[in-house]
Design a protein around this motif. Structure first.
Motif, PDB file in Angstrom:
ATOM      1  N   CYS A   1      20.939  11.816   7.168  1.00  0.00           N
ATOM      2  CA  CYS A   1      19.845  11.429   6.269  1.00  0.00           C
ATOM      3  C   CYS A   1      19.409  12.591   5.388  1.00  0.00           C
ATOM      4  CB  CYS A   1      18.650  10.944   7.090  1.00  0.00           C
ATOM      5  SG  CYS A   1      18.991   9.420   7.992  1.00  0.00           S
ATOM      6  N   THR A   2      18.699  12.263   4.326  1.00  0.00           N
ATOM      7  CA  THR A   2      18.155  13.298   3.451  1.00  0.00           C
ATOM      8  C   THR A   2      17.212  14.179   4.271  1.00  0.00           C
ATOM      9  OG1 THR A   2      16.455  11.743   2.722  1.00  0.00           O
ATOM     10  CG2 THR A   2      18.386  11.994   1.302  1.00  0.00           C
ATOM     11  N   PRO A   3      17.132  15.470   3.929  1.00  0.00           N
ATOM     12  CA  PRO A   3      16.316  16.410   4.711  1.00  0.00           C
ATOM     13  C   PRO A   3      14.868  15.941   4.849  1.00  0.00           C
ATOM     14  CG  PRO A   3      17.673  17.607   3.138  1.00  0.00           C
ATOM     15  CD  PRO A   3      17.814  16.136   2.817  1.00  0.00           C
ATOM     16  N   GLY A   4      14.391  15.959   6.082  1.00  0.00           N
ATOM     17  CA  GLY A   4      13.001  15.632   6.361  1.00  0.00           C
ATOM     18  C   GLY A   4      12.674  14.151   6.425  1.00  0.00           C
ATOM     19  N   LEU A   5      13.637  13.274   6.147  1.00  0.00           N
ATOM     20  CA  LEU A   5      13.334  11.839   6.105  1.00  0.00           C
ATOM     21  C   LEU A   5      12.787  11.337   7.429  1.00  0.00           C
ATOM     22  CD1 LEU A   5      13.498   9.102   4.522  1.00  0.00           C
ATOM     23  CD2 LEU A   5      15.672   8.761   5.701  1.00  0.00           C
ATOM     24  N   VAL A   6      13.520  11.574   8.508  1.00  0.00           N
ATOM     25  CA  VAL A   6      13.126  11.018   9.806  1.00  0.00           C
ATOM     26  C   VAL A   6      11.794  11.609  10.266  1.00  0.00           C
ATOM     27  CG1 VAL A   6      13.780  10.795  12.237  1.00  0.00           C
ATOM     28  CG2 VAL A   6      15.501  10.469  10.439  1.00  0.00           C
TER      29      VAL A   6
ATOM     30  N   ALA B   1       0.812  -1.218   0.000  1.00  0.00           N
ATOM     31  CA  ALA B   1       0.000   0.000   0.000  1.00  0.00           C
ATOM     32  C   ALA B   1       0.850   1.274   0.000  1.00  0.00           C
ATOM     33  CB  ALA B   1      -0.909   0.001   1.227  1.00  0.00           C
ATOM     34  N   GLU B   2       0.276   2.320  -0.552  1.00  0.00           N
ATOM     35  CA  GLU B   2       0.897   3.643  -0.469  1.00  0.00           C
ATOM     36  C   GLU B   2       0.850   4.107   0.976  1.00  0.00           C
ATOM     37  OE1 GLU B   2      -0.144   8.172  -1.780  1.00  0.00           O
ATOM     38  OE2 GLU B   2      -0.453   6.624  -3.311  1.00  0.00           O
ATOM     39  N   VAL B   3       1.993   4.600   1.458  1.00  0.00           N
ATOM     40  CA  VAL B   3       2.092   5.113   2.824  1.00  0.00           C
ATOM     41  C   VAL B   3       1.972   6.628   2.838  1.00  0.00           C
ATOM     42  CG1 VAL B   3       3.576   5.273   4.859  1.00  0.00           C
ATOM     43  CG2 VAL B   3       3.473   3.138   3.562  1.00  0.00           C
ATOM     44  N   GLY B   4       2.535   7.278   1.831  1.00  0.00           N
ATOM     45  CA  GLY B   4       2.475   8.731   1.759  1.00  0.00           C
ATOM     46  C   GLY B   4       3.178   9.252   0.521  1.00  0.00           C
TER      47      GLY B   4
ATOM     48  N   GLY C   1       6.105  10.791  11.146  1.00  0.00           N
ATOM     49  CA  GLY C   1       4.725  11.222  10.981  1.00  0.00           C
ATOM     50  C   GLY C   1       3.845  10.144  10.378  1.00  0.00           C
ATOM     51  N   TRP C   2       4.434   9.298   9.566  1.00  0.00           N
ATOM     52  CA  TRP C   2       3.695   8.190   8.947  1.00  0.00           C
ATOM     53  C   TRP C   2       3.690   6.953   9.826  1.00  0.00           C
ATOM     54  CZ3 TRP C   2       6.453   8.576   3.546  1.00  0.00           C
ATOM     55  CH2 TRP C   2       5.972   9.715   2.863  1.00  0.00           C
TER      56      TRP C   2
END
Length: 131
Positions: free
Chosen positions: A115-120, A63-66, A125-126
């Motif tokens: 990590c890439t910006p915003g990954l964590v 499934a799509e998570v986000g 959030g998901w």
């Protein structure tokens, strides 16, 4: 707008599959495996292909998570992230294609990686951060 995919793959221990990016955007940073959707390809087929190319692991797309948008100057990448399951739980990842390195990371390991910006924050959030 460039359509892309990302794979959220956890092993039996709950660790998250990550790759260190060989190319821009994000060269040298850790992120989930993924890449561009080729013309005529479904997002499921694209994510399965990208994981195989970058890690040598076969996965089954779920499934799509986000979704996230990554603005990289002249190009904007729209990334659809899918939950994926390993076809062979005993297989070990091997860096290939666009990946400089690959690993399954637990929460402690992830906290110490660049990590890439915003990954964590996004994965948190998901609700899909490693255990």
């Amino acid at each position: 707008m460039v359509p892309c995919v990302g794979a959220l793959v956890h092993d039996r221990a709950g660790r998250l599959l990550l790759v260190r990016r060989r190319n821009d955007p994000g060269r040298g940073l850790w992120s989930v495996p993924g890449g561009r959707v080729e013309p005529g390809e479904t997002v499921a087929a694209a994510v399965e292909r990208e994981v195989l190319e970058e890690t040598g692991l076969r996965v089954r797309a779920g499934a799509e998570v986000g979704r996230v948008r990554i603005d990289s100057g002249p190009v904007v990448y729209e990334v659809t992230d899918l939950a994926c399951s390993l076809v062979d739980d005993d297989a070990s990842p091997v860096a290939g294609d666009d990946a400089a390195d690959v690993l399954f990371a637990d929460a402690r390991t992830l906290a110490g990686l660049p990590c890439t910006p915003g990954l964590v924050a996004t994965l948190g959030g998901w609700g899909v951060l490693p255990g």
